[in-house]
Design a protein around this motif. Structure first.
Motif, PDB file in Angstrom:
ATOM      1  N   LYS A   1     -10.375   1.821  -2.305  1.00 55.53           N
ATOM      2  CA  LYS A   1     -11.454   0.508  -0.879  1.00 55.53           C
ATOM      3  C   LYS A   1     -12.722   0.017  -1.462  1.00 55.53           C
ATOM      4  N   ALA A   2     -13.300   1.454  -1.720  1.00 52.15           N
ATOM      5  CA  ALA A   2     -15.255   1.600  -2.145  1.00 52.15           C
ATOM      6  C   ALA A   2     -15.134   1.116  -3.846  1.00 52.15           C
ATOM      7  N   GLY A   3     -13.698   0.933  -4.344  1.00 57.38           N
ATOM      8  CA  GLY A   3     -14.057   0.357  -5.433  1.00 57.38           C
ATOM      9  C   GLY A   3     -13.644   0.438  -6.406  1.00 57.38           C
ATOM     10  N   ALA A   4     -12.676   1.983  -6.764  1.00 66.23           N
ATOM     11  CA  ALA A   4     -12.467   2.912  -8.270  1.00 66.23           C
ATOM     12  C   ALA A   4     -11.368   1.751  -8.683  1.00 66.23           C
TER      13      ALA A   4
ATOM     14  N   HIS B   1      -3.172   1.878  -9.258  1.00 71.68           N
ATOM     15  CA  HIS B   1      -4.304   1.485 -10.800  1.00 71.68           C
ATOM     16  C   HIS B   1      -4.600  -0.012  -9.703  1.00 71.68           C
ATOM     17  N   GLU B   2      -5.851  -0.475  -9.121  1.00 70.68           N
ATOM     18  CA  GLU B   2      -6.255  -1.482  -8.782  1.00 70.68           C
ATOM     19  C   GLU B   2      -5.990  -2.942  -9.594  1.00 70.68           C
ATOM     20  N   HIS B   3      -5.713  -3.617  -9.749  1.00 69.31           N
ATOM     21  CA  HIS B   3      -5.848  -5.096 -10.837  1.00 69.31           C
ATOM     22  C   HIS B   3      -7.509  -5.863 -10.774  1.00 69.31           C
TER      23      HIS B   3
ATOM     24  N   ASP C   1       0.624  -1.595   0.204  1.00 69.99           N
ATOM     25  CA  ASP C   1      -0.092   0.008  -0.587  1.00 69.99           C
ATOM     26  C   ASP C   1       0.849   1.240   0.096  1.00 69.99           C
ATOM     27  N   ILE C   2       0.468   2.048  -0.511  1.00 68.17           N
ATOM     28  CA  ILE C   2       1.216   3.566  -0.814  1.00 68.17           C
ATOM     29  C   ILE C   2       0.049   4.372  -0.296  1.00 68.17           C
ATOM     30  N   ASP C   3      -0.890   3.514   0.350  1.00 67.41           N
ATOM     31  CA  ASP C   3      -2.220   4.939   0.412  1.00 67.41           C
ATOM     32  C   ASP C   3      -2.203   4.384   2.203  1.00 67.41           C
ATOM     33  N   LEU C   4      -2.596   5.174   2.820  1.00 70.69           N
ATOM     34  CA  LEU C   4      -3.239   5.375   4.171  1.00 70.69           C
ATOM     35  C   LEU C   4      -4.794   5.169   4.578  1.00 70.69           C
ATOM     36  N   PRO C   5      -4.851   4.678   4.975  1.00 71.62           N
ATOM     37  CA  PRO C   5      -6.252   4.293   5.593  1.00 71.62           C
ATOM     38  C   PRO C   5      -6.674   5.930   6.627  1.00 71.62           C
ATOM     39  N   GLY C   6      -7.504   5.965   6.026  1.00 70.39           N
ATOM     40  CA  GLY C   6      -8.661   7.335   6.778  1.00 70.39           C
ATOM     41  C   GLY C   6      -8.578   8.181   5.905  1.00 70.39           C
ATOM     42  N   LYS C   7      -7.136   8.087   4.137  1.00 67.42           N
ATOM     43  CA  LYS C   7      -7.111   9.282   3.815  1.00 67.42           C
ATOM     44  C   LYS C   7      -7.881   8.836   2.399  1.00 67.42           C
ATOM     45  N   ASP C   8      -8.956  10.112   1.983  1.00 68.51           N
ATOM     46  CA  ASP C   8      -9.667  10.846   1.036  1.00 68.51           C
ATOM     47  C   ASP C   8      -9.579   8.664  -0.805  1.00 68.51           C
ATOM     48  N   SER C   9      -7.919   9.338  -0.890  1.00 65.94           N
ATOM     49  CA  SER C   9      -7.701   8.418  -2.201  1.00 65.94           C
ATOM     50  C   SER C   9      -7.492   6.693  -1.888  1.00 65.94           C
ATOM     51  N   TYR C  10      -7.359   6.878  -0.492  1.00 73.41           N
ATOM     52  CA  TYR C  10      -7.538   4.640   0.098  1.00 73.41           C
ATOM     53  C   TYR C  10      -8.826   4.703   0.204  1.00 73.41           C
TER      54      TYR C  10
END
Length: 165
Positions: A56-59, A74-76, A43-52
């Motif tokens: 996690k919501a499916g983007a 980019h999520e595979h 992960d390069i993103d942190l829980p609680g950040k908007d991008s995270y």
């Protein structure tokens, strides 16, 4: 773009060497990008950040931008991991792409070796030089001490036909 790799077992010192090579190559006027292969989920993103939360919501992709930098995640989502060639094609043009990992890919590489593990070069014709602090059996390739960053940089530039070599 020229592509050159640093390959070796985990703990051999690939990252340390790459981080020491980058300022030398930049000081010689080269624009260098890197590609790093990670064997596990990261992960390069942190829980609680908007991008995270977006991811996690499916983007499928999340792009984050500021004045200093931008990054895209980019999520595979079940698709195959891209090849090194596909990943390099995503980069902006530079003089050199240094690759850490992807040791089975067919690009020229420097083997970074630390004692206690077998050498990779006997089974990989794309290993064109070796950096090791332990004795290296006759390999038919240039051998450098792992901390000879200037010598390795000069070799890499000559080998890749880069300006200033």
């Amino acid at each position: 773009m020229k592509i050159f790799g640093l390959a070796g077992w985990s703990g051999a010192g690939k990252t340390t060497l790459l981080v020491r090579l980058l300022p030398i190559l930049a000081a010689r006027g080269l624009r260098v990008s890197t590609v790093k292969h990670a064997h596990e989920s990261f992960d390069i993103d942190l829980p609680g950040k908007d991008s995270y939360e977006h991811r996690k919501a499916g983007a499928a992709e999340v792009l984050v931008s500021s004045r200093q930098r931008w990054a895209m995640i980019h999520e595979h989502r079940g698709t195959a991991e891209p090849s090194l060639d596909e990943l390099v094609a995503l980069l902006s043009p530079v003089d050199l792409v240094l690759v850490e990992g992807f040791k089975r890919h067919a690009h020229d590489k420097l083997e970074v070796h630390r004692g206690g593990k077998p050498f990779l070069y006997p089974d990989d014709p794309h290993i064109v030089a070796i950096a090791s602090d332990s004795p290296v059996p006759e390999s038919g390739r240039p051998v450098f001490p792992r901390d000879d960053t200037e010598g390795i940089a000069a070799f890499l530039m000559r080998h890749c036909g880069l300006p200033g070599a």
